[in-house]
Design a protein around this motif. Structure first.
Motif, mmCIF file in Angstrom:
data_model
loop_
_atom_site.group_PDB
_atom_site.id
_atom_site.type_symbol
_atom_site.label_atom_id
_atom_site.label_comp_id
_atom_site.label_asym_id
_atom_site.label_seq_id
_atom_site.Cartn_x
_atom_site.Cartn_y
_atom_site.Cartn_z
ATOM 1 N N ALA A 74 10.716 -18.258 -8.066
ATOM 2 C CA ALA A 74 10.348 -18.648 -6.696
ATOM 3 C C ALA A 74 8.896 -18.293 -6.399
ATOM 4 N N ARG A 104 9.209 -26.528 -15.379
ATOM 5 C CA ARG A 104 8.571 -26.755 -14.079
ATOM 6 C C ARG A 104 9.573 -26.948 -12.952
ATOM 7 N N LEU A 105 10.868 -26.904 -13.286
ATOM 8 C CA LEU A 105 11.888 -26.982 -12.244
ATOM 9 C C LEU A 105 12.951 -25.926 -12.503
ATOM 10 N N HIS A 158 6.394 -17.743 -8.741
ATOM 11 C CA HIS A 158 5.365 -18.192 -9.685
ATOM 12 C C HIS A 158 5.420 -19.672 -10.050
ATOM 13 N N LEU A 159 6.575 -20.332 -9.938
ATOM 14 C CA LEU A 159 6.617 -21.754 -10.316
ATOM 15 C C LEU A 159 5.661 -22.612 -9.473
ATOM 16 N N PRO A 160 5.597 -22.396 -8.143
ATOM 17 C CA PRO A 160 4.674 -23.229 -7.359
ATOM 18 C C PRO A 160 3.217 -23.102 -7.798
ATOM 19 N N LYS A 161 2.844 -21.955 -8.398
ATOM 20 C CA LYS A 161 1.452 -21.752 -8.822
ATOM 21 C C LYS A 161 1.060 -22.672 -9.974
ATOM 22 N N GLY A 192 2.467 -25.751 -10.287
ATOM 23 C CA GLY A 192 2.864 -27.109 -9.905
ATOM 24 C C GLY A 192 4.350 -27.365 -10.022
ATOM 25 N N GLY A 193 5.120 -26.292 -10.179
ATOM 26 C CA GLY A 193 6.568 -26.456 -10.322
ATOM 27 C C GLY A 193 7.301 -26.291 -9.004
ATOM 28 N N VAL A 194 8.606 -26.446 -9.079
ATOM 29 C CA VAL A 194 9.450 -26.359 -7.879
ATOM 30 C C VAL A 194 10.617 -25.425 -8.146
ATOM 31 N N PHE A 195 10.825 -24.473 -7.221
ATOM 32 C CA PHE A 195 12.010 -23.621 -7.232
ATOM 33 C C PHE A 195 12.900 -24.044 -6.082
#
Length: 352
Positions: free
Chosen positions: A41, A23-24, A43-46, A48-51
Protein backbone atom coordinates in the motif's frame (compact mmCIF):
# COMPACT_ATOMS: atom_id res chain seq x y z
CA UNK A 1 26.30 -3.90 -6.12
CA UNK A 2 23.48 -5.26 -3.98
CA UNK A 3 21.69 -2.84 -1.65
CA UNK A 4 21.42 -4.45 1.81
CA UNK A 5 18.60 -3.68 4.21
CA UNK A 6 17.46 -5.06 7.57
CA UNK A 7 13.82 -6.00 7.08
CA UNK A 8 11.37 -8.61 8.26
CA UNK A 9 10.36 -11.54 6.07
CA UNK A 10 7.01 -10.11 5.04
CA UNK A 11 8.63 -6.86 3.90
CA UNK A 12 11.23 -8.84 1.93
CA UNK A 13 8.44 -10.59 0.03
CA UNK A 14 6.80 -7.28 -0.84
CA UNK A 15 10.17 -5.85 -1.94
CA UNK A 16 10.80 -8.91 -4.10
CA UNK A 17 7.39 -8.55 -5.72
CA UNK A 18 7.95 -4.90 -6.63
CA UNK A 19 11.47 -5.60 -7.92
CA UNK A 20 10.01 -8.45 -10.01
CA UNK A 21 7.70 -5.98 -11.72
CA UNK A 22 4.51 -6.65 -9.77
CA UNK A 23 2.34 -3.59 -10.25
CA UNK A 24 -1.01 -4.75 -8.89
CA UNK A 25 -1.80 -6.18 -5.46
CA UNK A 26 -5.18 -7.31 -4.19
CA UNK A 27 -5.64 -8.69 -0.69
CA UNK A 28 -7.44 -8.76 2.61
CA UNK A 29 -5.77 -8.45 6.03
CA UNK A 30 -4.98 -11.43 8.22
CA UNK A 31 -2.23 -12.05 10.76
CA UNK A 32 0.71 -12.90 10.46
CA UNK A 33 1.20 -11.52 6.94
CA UNK A 34 -0.15 -7.99 7.32
CA UNK A 35 3.20 -6.28 6.67
CA UNK A 36 2.95 -7.47 3.04
CA UNK A 37 -0.21 -5.47 2.15
CA UNK A 38 1.01 -2.64 4.39
CA UNK A 39 4.26 -2.39 2.41
CA UNK A 40 2.50 -2.74 -0.93
CA UNK A 41 0.00 0.00 0.00
CA UNK A 42 2.85 2.36 0.85
CA UNK A 43 5.23 1.59 -2.02
CA UNK A 44 3.30 0.31 -5.07
CA UNK A 45 1.93 3.78 -5.97
CA UNK A 46 5.53 5.10 -6.06
CA UNK A 47 6.29 2.83 -9.03
CA UNK A 48 3.01 3.43 -10.82
CA UNK A 49 1.27 0.43 -9.31
CA UNK A 50 -2.06 0.00 -7.58
CA UNK A 51 -2.87 -1.48 -4.17
CA UNK A 52 -6.45 -2.40 -3.43
CA UNK A 53 -7.82 -3.94 -0.26
CA UNK A 54 -10.70 -6.09 -1.44
CA UNK A 55 -13.85 -6.78 0.55
CA UNK A 56 -12.79 -10.40 1.11
CA UNK A 57 -10.21 -13.03 0.22
CA UNK A 58 -12.56 -14.42 -2.44
CA UNK A 59 -12.86 -11.02 -4.08
CA UNK A 60 -9.09 -10.47 -3.97
CA UNK A 61 -8.16 -13.71 -5.77
CA UNK A 62 -10.76 -13.03 -8.46
CA UNK A 63 -9.31 -9.53 -8.89
CA UNK A 64 -5.91 -11.18 -9.31
CA UNK A 65 -7.34 -13.48 -11.98
CA UNK A 66 -8.97 -10.65 -13.91
CA UNK A 67 -5.95 -8.35 -13.74
CA UNK A 68 -3.46 -11.09 -14.64
CA UNK A 69 -5.49 -11.87 -17.77
CA UNK A 70 -4.36 -8.48 -19.09
CA UNK A 71 -0.70 -9.56 -18.86
CA UNK A 72 0.24 -7.49 -15.79
CA UNK A 73 2.24 -9.04 -12.96
CA UNK A 74 -0.14 -9.43 -10.00
CA UNK A 75 0.13 -10.80 -6.46
CA UNK A 76 -2.04 -11.57 -3.49
CA UNK A 77 -1.06 -12.78 -0.04
CA UNK A 78 -2.83 -14.19 2.97
CA UNK A 79 -2.53 -16.77 5.71
CA UNK A 80 -3.98 -20.26 6.07
CA UNK A 81 -7.78 -19.66 6.48
CA UNK A 82 -7.56 -16.85 3.94
CA UNK A 83 -5.75 -19.07 1.44
CA UNK A 84 -8.52 -21.67 1.88
CA UNK A 85 -10.99 -19.05 0.67
CA UNK A 86 -8.84 -18.26 -2.34
CA UNK A 87 -8.61 -21.87 -3.51
CA UNK A 88 -11.56 -21.80 -5.89
CA UNK A 89 -10.05 -18.78 -7.64
CA UNK A 90 -6.67 -20.51 -7.83
CA UNK A 91 -8.39 -23.49 -9.48
CA UNK A 92 -9.95 -21.17 -12.05
CA UNK A 93 -6.58 -19.53 -12.74
CA UNK A 94 -4.92 -22.93 -13.25
CA UNK A 95 -7.77 -24.14 -15.48
CA UNK A 96 -7.67 -20.94 -17.53
CA UNK A 97 -3.84 -20.85 -17.58
CA UNK A 98 -3.60 -17.40 -16.02
CA UNK A 99 -0.34 -16.66 -14.13
CA UNK A 100 -0.19 -15.06 -10.70
CA UNK A 101 1.68 -15.26 -7.39
CA UNK A 102 -0.04 -16.28 -4.16
CA UNK A 103 1.86 -15.94 -0.88
CA UNK A 104 0.81 -17.99 2.14
CA UNK A 105 2.55 -16.96 5.38
CA UNK A 106 0.80 -19.79 7.09
CA UNK A 107 -0.47 -19.87 10.65
CA UNK A 108 -1.75 -22.75 12.72
CA UNK A 109 -4.96 -24.65 12.17
CA UNK A 110 -7.20 -26.39 11.34
CA UNK A 111 -10.03 -23.91 11.36
CA UNK A 112 -9.30 -20.51 12.87
CA UNK A 113 -6.37 -22.08 14.74
CA UNK A 114 -3.93 -19.48 15.98
CA UNK A 115 -1.27 -17.08 14.75
CA UNK A 116 1.72 -19.21 15.70
CA UNK A 117 3.81 -20.84 12.94
CA UNK A 118 2.87 -24.15 11.40
CA UNK A 119 3.54 -26.23 8.31
CA UNK A 120 0.00 -27.61 8.29
CA UNK A 121 -0.68 -26.16 4.83
CA UNK A 122 1.75 -28.50 3.04
CA UNK A 123 -1.05 -30.67 1.66
CA UNK A 124 -3.13 -27.63 0.76
CA UNK A 125 -0.27 -26.09 -1.22
CA UNK A 126 1.19 -29.14 -2.92
CA UNK A 127 -2.02 -30.96 -3.81
CA UNK A 128 -3.88 -27.92 -5.05
CA UNK A 129 -6.44 -27.12 -2.40
CA UNK A 130 -9.09 -26.24 -4.93
CA UNK A 131 -10.96 -28.49 -7.30
CA UNK A 132 -9.97 -30.43 -10.39
CA UNK A 133 -6.83 -31.95 -11.89
CA UNK A 134 -4.33 -29.15 -11.38
CA UNK A 135 -1.01 -28.29 -9.83
CA UNK A 136 0.71 -25.15 -8.61
CA UNK A 137 4.44 -24.70 -8.35
CA UNK A 138 5.25 -24.30 -4.64
CA UNK A 139 8.37 -22.48 -3.39
CA UNK A 140 9.39 -22.79 0.27
CA UNK A 141 11.92 -20.16 1.48
CA UNK A 142 13.78 -20.61 4.77
CA UNK A 143 15.31 -17.14 5.25
CA UNK A 144 14.45 -13.50 4.68
CA UNK A 145 16.86 -13.45 1.73
CA UNK A 146 15.05 -16.39 0.16
CA UNK A 147 11.70 -14.69 0.80
CA UNK A 148 12.97 -11.92 -1.48
CA UNK A 149 14.74 -14.11 -4.07
CA UNK A 150 12.04 -16.76 -4.39
CA UNK A 151 9.28 -14.17 -4.73
CA UNK A 152 11.11 -12.77 -7.76
CA UNK A 153 11.51 -16.29 -9.12
CA UNK A 154 7.83 -17.03 -8.50
CA UNK A 155 6.81 -14.30 -10.95
CA UNK A 156 9.17 -15.66 -13.61
CA UNK A 157 7.84 -19.20 -13.17
CA UNK A 158 4.23 -18.01 -13.24
CA UNK A 159 4.82 -16.29 -16.58
CA UNK A 160 6.85 -19.18 -18.00
CA UNK A 161 4.15 -21.75 -17.31
CA UNK A 162 1.08 -19.50 -17.33
CA UNK A 163 0.17 -20.95 -13.97
CA UNK A 164 -0.38 -19.81 -10.37
CA UNK A 165 2.73 -20.12 -8.19
CA UNK A 166 2.54 -20.41 -4.39
CA UNK A 167 5.20 -19.07 -2.00
CA UNK A 168 4.73 -21.00 1.24
CA UNK A 169 6.20 -19.49 4.40
CA UNK A 170 5.04 -19.27 7.98
CA UNK A 171 4.77 -16.87 10.91
CA UNK A 172 8.48 -17.24 11.75
CA UNK A 173 9.60 -16.41 8.23
CA UNK A 174 7.20 -13.50 8.06
CA UNK A 175 8.23 -11.88 11.34
CA UNK A 176 11.96 -12.61 11.62
CA UNK A 177 14.32 -9.75 10.75
CA UNK A 178 17.50 -10.37 8.76
CA UNK A 179 19.67 -8.45 6.30
CA UNK A 180 18.54 -8.91 2.73
CA UNK A 181 20.53 -8.06 -0.40
CA UNK A 182 18.22 -6.30 -2.85
CA UNK A 183 19.44 -7.15 -6.34
CA UNK A 184 18.85 -4.94 -9.35
CA UNK A 185 16.23 -6.70 -11.48
CA UNK A 186 17.56 -8.41 -14.60
CA UNK A 187 15.97 -7.73 -17.98
CA UNK A 188 12.91 -9.93 -18.18
CA UNK A 189 12.89 -12.75 -20.72
CA UNK A 190 10.12 -12.21 -23.20
CA UNK A 191 7.31 -14.73 -22.89
CA UNK A 192 4.53 -15.66 -25.27
CA UNK A 193 1.88 -12.96 -24.91
CA UNK A 194 -0.46 -14.13 -27.64
CA UNK A 195 -2.94 -15.11 -24.94
CA UNK A 196 -3.10 -11.74 -23.18
CA UNK A 197 -6.44 -9.91 -23.22
CA UNK A 198 -5.75 -6.37 -24.38
CA UNK A 199 -8.78 -5.67 -26.54
CA UNK A 200 -9.26 -7.26 -29.95
CA UNK A 201 -9.53 -4.35 -32.34
CA UNK A 202 -7.84 -5.41 -35.56
CA UNK A 203 -7.28 -9.00 -34.53
CA UNK A 204 -9.15 -12.19 -33.72
CA UNK A 205 -10.76 -12.26 -30.28
CA UNK A 206 -9.01 -14.28 -27.55
CA UNK A 207 -10.74 -16.28 -24.83
CA UNK A 208 -9.39 -17.42 -21.46
CA UNK A 209 -11.65 -20.01 -19.87
CA UNK A 210 -11.80 -23.19 -17.81
CA UNK A 211 -15.21 -24.33 -19.07
CA UNK A 212 -15.13 -26.96 -21.85
CA UNK A 213 -18.43 -28.62 -22.77
CA UNK A 214 -17.92 -30.16 -26.22
CA UNK A 215 -17.27 -33.91 -26.47
CA UNK A 216 -13.68 -34.70 -25.54
CA UNK A 217 -12.70 -31.02 -25.26
CA UNK A 218 -12.13 -31.03 -21.49
CA UNK A 219 -10.26 -34.34 -21.63
CA UNK A 220 -7.89 -32.89 -24.21
CA UNK A 221 -7.45 -29.73 -22.12
CA UNK A 222 -6.65 -31.68 -18.95
CA UNK A 223 -4.09 -33.91 -20.68
CA UNK A 224 -2.41 -30.81 -22.07
CA UNK A 225 -2.27 -29.30 -18.57
CA UNK A 226 -0.89 -32.58 -17.24
CA UNK A 227 1.95 -32.45 -19.75
CA UNK A 228 2.71 -28.90 -18.65
CA UNK A 229 2.87 -30.01 -15.00
CA UNK A 230 5.33 -32.74 -16.01
CA UNK A 231 7.55 -30.13 -17.66
CA UNK A 232 7.58 -28.22 -14.35
CA UNK A 233 9.69 -31.05 -12.90
CA UNK A 234 12.81 -29.47 -14.37
CA UNK A 235 12.32 -26.52 -11.99
CA UNK A 236 13.07 -28.67 -8.92
CA UNK A 237 15.29 -26.98 -6.31
CA UNK A 238 16.78 -28.30 -3.08
CA UNK A 239 19.68 -27.67 -0.71
CA UNK A 240 21.99 -30.49 0.29
CA UNK A 241 24.13 -30.09 3.45
CA UNK A 242 26.91 -32.53 4.37
CA UNK A 243 25.18 -35.53 2.83
CA UNK A 244 28.29 -37.02 1.19
CA UNK A 245 29.12 -39.39 4.07
CA UNK A 246 25.85 -39.21 6.01
CA UNK A 247 24.46 -42.27 7.77
CA UNK A 248 21.29 -40.35 8.57
CA UNK A 249 19.79 -37.59 6.45
CA UNK A 250 17.30 -35.09 7.90
CA UNK A 251 14.65 -33.85 5.46
CA UNK A 252 13.06 -30.53 6.47
CA UNK A 253 11.78 -27.43 4.71
CA UNK A 254 11.15 -23.80 5.61
CA UNK A 255 11.74 -22.43 9.09
CA UNK A 256 12.26 -25.79 10.81
CA UNK A 257 15.11 -26.55 8.39
CA UNK A 258 17.01 -23.63 9.96
CA UNK A 259 16.71 -25.25 13.38
CA UNK A 260 17.67 -28.63 11.92
CA UNK A 261 20.88 -27.15 10.47
CA UNK A 262 22.01 -26.17 13.98
CA UNK A 263 21.16 -29.67 15.25
CA UNK A 264 23.14 -31.15 12.35
CA UNK A 265 26.25 -29.17 13.34
CA UNK A 266 25.79 -30.27 16.98
CA UNK A 267 25.72 -33.88 15.76
CA UNK A 268 28.79 -33.40 13.56
CA UNK A 269 30.74 -31.96 16.53
CA UNK A 270 29.99 -35.25 18.33
CA UNK A 271 31.31 -37.24 15.37
CA UNK A 272 27.88 -38.28 14.09
CA UNK A 273 27.57 -38.49 10.31
CA UNK A 274 24.38 -36.55 9.71
CA UNK A 275 23.30 -34.62 6.60
CA UNK A 276 20.30 -32.60 5.50
CA UNK A 277 18.23 -32.27 2.34
CA UNK A 278 16.00 -29.20 2.25
CA UNK A 279 13.35 -29.16 -0.49
CA UNK A 280 13.08 -25.59 -1.82
CA UNK A 281 10.41 -26.56 -4.34
CA UNK A 282 7.70 -28.61 -2.63
CA UNK A 283 6.13 -29.11 -6.04
CA UNK A 284 7.97 -30.36 -7.94
CA UNK A 285 9.38 -32.44 -5.07
CA UNK A 286 13.10 -33.40 -5.15
CA UNK A 287 12.35 -37.09 -5.61
CA UNK A 288 15.49 -37.90 -7.59
CA UNK A 289 17.75 -36.24 -4.99
CA UNK A 290 16.26 -38.42 -2.25
CA UNK A 291 16.56 -41.56 -4.37
CA UNK A 292 20.21 -40.78 -5.07
CA UNK A 293 20.87 -40.22 -1.35
CA UNK A 294 19.22 -43.55 -0.56
CA UNK A 295 22.09 -45.18 -2.42
CA UNK A 296 24.54 -44.31 0.38
CA UNK A 297 22.54 -43.55 3.53
CA UNK A 298 20.58 -45.90 5.77
CA UNK A 299 17.89 -43.72 7.26
CA UNK A 300 15.95 -40.49 6.72
CA UNK A 301 14.34 -38.41 9.48
CA UNK A 302 11.57 -36.08 8.31
CA UNK A 303 11.01 -33.10 10.62
CA UNK A 304 7.94 -30.89 10.19
CA UNK A 305 5.86 -28.39 12.16
CA UNK A 306 2.77 -30.59 11.79
CA UNK A 307 1.67 -34.17 12.46
CA UNK A 308 3.14 -35.53 9.23
CA UNK A 309 2.51 -34.31 5.68
CA UNK A 310 5.75 -34.02 3.67
CA UNK A 311 6.79 -37.37 5.14
CA UNK A 312 4.32 -38.98 2.71
CA UNK A 313 6.17 -37.49 -0.27
CA UNK A 314 9.49 -38.66 1.16
CA UNK A 315 8.16 -42.22 1.51
CA UNK A 316 6.67 -42.14 -2.00
CA UNK A 317 9.99 -40.89 -3.37
CA UNK A 318 12.05 -43.59 -1.66
CA UNK A 319 9.75 -46.57 -2.28
CA UNK A 320 11.26 -48.56 0.62
CA UNK A 321 14.84 -47.88 -0.53
CA UNK A 322 15.63 -46.67 3.02
CA UNK A 323 13.98 -46.39 6.44
CA UNK A 324 12.00 -43.22 7.08
CA UNK A 325 11.24 -41.84 10.55
CA UNK A 326 9.12 -38.82 11.40
CA UNK A 327 9.38 -36.20 14.10
CA UNK A 328 6.60 -33.63 14.19
CA UNK A 329 5.74 -30.56 16.21
CA UNK A 330 2.12 -29.51 15.65
CA UNK A 331 1.20 -25.85 16.22
CA UNK A 332 1.78 -24.46 19.68
CA UNK A 333 5.44 -25.39 20.05
CA UNK A 334 8.65 -24.98 18.09
CA UNK A 335 11.43 -27.55 18.50
CA UNK A 336 14.78 -26.42 19.85
CA UNK A 337 18.10 -27.45 18.27
CA UNK A 338 18.76 -29.56 21.40
CA UNK A 339 15.44 -31.37 20.97
CA UNK A 340 16.12 -32.20 17.32
CA UNK A 341 19.68 -33.26 18.17
CA UNK A 342 18.28 -35.75 20.70
CA UNK A 343 15.93 -37.17 18.04
CA UNK A 344 18.84 -37.56 15.61
CA UNK A 345 20.91 -39.27 18.31
CA UNK A 346 18.05 -41.69 19.05
CA UNK A 347 17.75 -42.53 15.34
CA UNK A 348 21.46 -43.29 15.13
CA UNK A 349 21.25 -45.45 18.26
CA UNK A 350 18.39 -47.49 16.76
CA UNK A 351 20.61 -48.20 13.77
CA UNK A 352 23.48 -49.58 15.89
Amino acid sequence: MANRKLVNGNEAIAMGAIDAGCRLYFGYPITPQNQIPEYMAAHLPKVGGVFLQAESEIASINMVMGAAATGVRVMTSSSSPGISLKQEGISYMAGSEIPGVIVNMSRSGPGLGGIDPSQGDYFQATRGGGHGDYRTLVLAPHSVQENYDLTIKAFDLADRYRNPVVVLGDAILGQIKEPVALKPPKPRKEQDREWVLTGCEGRKARLLKSLYLSDGELTKHNWRLYKKYQKMRKEVMFESVRTEDAEVIVVAFGSVARIAKTSLEMAREKGMRVGLIRPITLYPFPTEALQKAAGFTKKFIVIELNTGQMVEDVKLSLCDRAKVEFFGKPPGAIPTPDELFKEIKKALKRMS
